[in-house]
Design an enzyme around this catalytic site. Structure first.
Site, PDB file in Angstrom:
ATOM      1  N   SER B 120       0.809  -1.221   0.000  1.00  0.00           N
ATOM      2  CA  SER B 120       0.000   0.000   0.000  1.00  0.00           C
ATOM      3  C   SER B 120       0.837   1.263   0.000  1.00  0.00           C
ATOM      4  CB  SER B 120      -0.949   0.009   1.203  1.00  0.00           C
ATOM      5  OG  SER B 120      -0.263   0.336   2.376  1.00  0.00           O
ATOM      6  N   LYS B 159       1.366   4.329   7.204  1.00  0.00           N
ATOM      7  CA  LYS B 159       0.511   5.171   6.350  1.00  0.00           C
ATOM      8  C   LYS B 159       0.986   6.611   6.446  1.00  0.00           C
ATOM      9  CE  LYS B 159      -2.813   2.295   4.917  1.00  0.00           C
ATOM     10  NZ  LYS B 159      -1.917   1.191   4.556  1.00  0.00           N
TER      11      LYS B 159
END
Lengths: 198, 198
Positions: B120, B159
DNA sequence: GAGTATACTGTACAGATGTTCAGCTGTCAA
DNA sequence: TTGACAGCTGAACATCTGTACAGTATACTC
């Protein structure tokens, strides 16, 4: 005197290293003897002297557990040799710009570090400013990440070595760049990457 | 008992640290006493117990020089705490899977290393299998790369922290993933990345 | 066979070392 | 004043520890 350790000396040194790294405390001569099946403490002292003489150990006389590993057993200290163009950059002169320490388990003598310049390898997560650990090599396999140098101007670039048909070329991992097909030489393999977010 | 060290305890600990780092061998209680003006070896033992109880020292009973610094005091040797999901992964139990040594200049006490899982964050060059150096922190600024944990299942993910309008969210760097908008907590900042090509 | 070097063994010992124990001193709160 | 507590002392002790010394065994060389 040879500069190599005998198998037994290696075992002794391994045990000492293990104690220092895992337990934090160096072993006594008797602990070493017990582990390495050497019955006399004086025999162990004998070996310690040998190992020390060969430079693999530091030993303080008459101090209990006075064993330590010599400088350089810590994280390997690799020279930073300049910037490498990942776009159209240059392996700068071999001036050492500094040093970077890396895990000794993943370093070999001769390795060096280059700083990435440009965005031609972003496709494989190699960004501008990253440090790349390079192991000198003159050959590489198809698909490996290498440091390539073109004959004419000694440019150095991080690229992927690829065989296309019968000829080899250096490919970028960024669609904006086209492969290098002119004559080049492989000078090293990319074996690691270190990035610092500041 | 406070969790702080008294000035004397700090001096004792400093001396022990100095011995271990500079000489390689921890000091004896009497060496400590001599240096820190404590006349009785039992007093030193007393302080060592205190320091150990406060977590700044490891002490092996009845072993000469049985002092070592606890995990994380050697800034260069960081524990690998498990995998971190960069997709939907998990910060595994805090079992230490191993250690990775990094440049001491870019490490601080308390830092740890996580292994990236998932794709991701490929947009910013963070790939599956990379090691990420994390500095524990509970807050971060807009745009920083962080380790986030959602309340319900204690998932840990790498993230980018982003403020969108009035609320914060954790964004991926891969269009295939959508942001995490449910309640989360920041547990650390990404301050480095180490990758090994095998 | 004599000599030499290497790699041990076993013993002994002085000194180092961690620990225990009984007690002292000063501070601080009740 | 009393009591509790942290910090410290001094002495004693059993054990640990590095080292020294006198040998032994084997392999190799001359």
């Amino acid at each position: 005197m040879s500069t190599e350790l005998t198998p037994l000396q290696q075992r002794v040194l391994d045990f000492i290293t293990e104690c220092i790294q895992d337990r934090g405390v160096p072993p006594t001569v008797r602990e070493i003897g017990k582990r390495c099946k050497i019955n006399a403490p004086s025999s162990v002292a004998y070996h310690i002297k040998q190992i020390e003489a060969k430079g693999f150990l530091k030993h303080e006389d008459a101090i209990s557990r006075g064993l330590s590993l010599p400088e350089g057993s810590d994280p390997a200290r690799l020279p930073i040799l300049g910037r490498v163009g990942a776009g159209n950059g240059i392996i700068a002169q071999e001036d050492i710009e500094g040093h970077l320490r890396v895990d000794p388990e993943s370093a070999k003598r001769g390795d060096f570090v280059l700083r990435v310049r440009g965005d031609s390898m972003t496709g494989v997560g190699i960004l501008e400013g990253d440090f790349i650990q390079v192991r000198p090599a003159e050959t590489a396999r198809d698909g490996q990440l290498v440091i390539g140098v073109t004959e004419e101007d000694a440019e150095g670039v991080v690229k992927r070595l690829k065989k296309r048909g019968s000829s080899w070329q250096l490919e970028s991992e960024n669609p904006n760049y086209s492969p290098i097909t002119k004559e080049f030489r492989v000078v090293g393999l990319v074996i690691g990457l270190i990035r610092n977010y500041s």
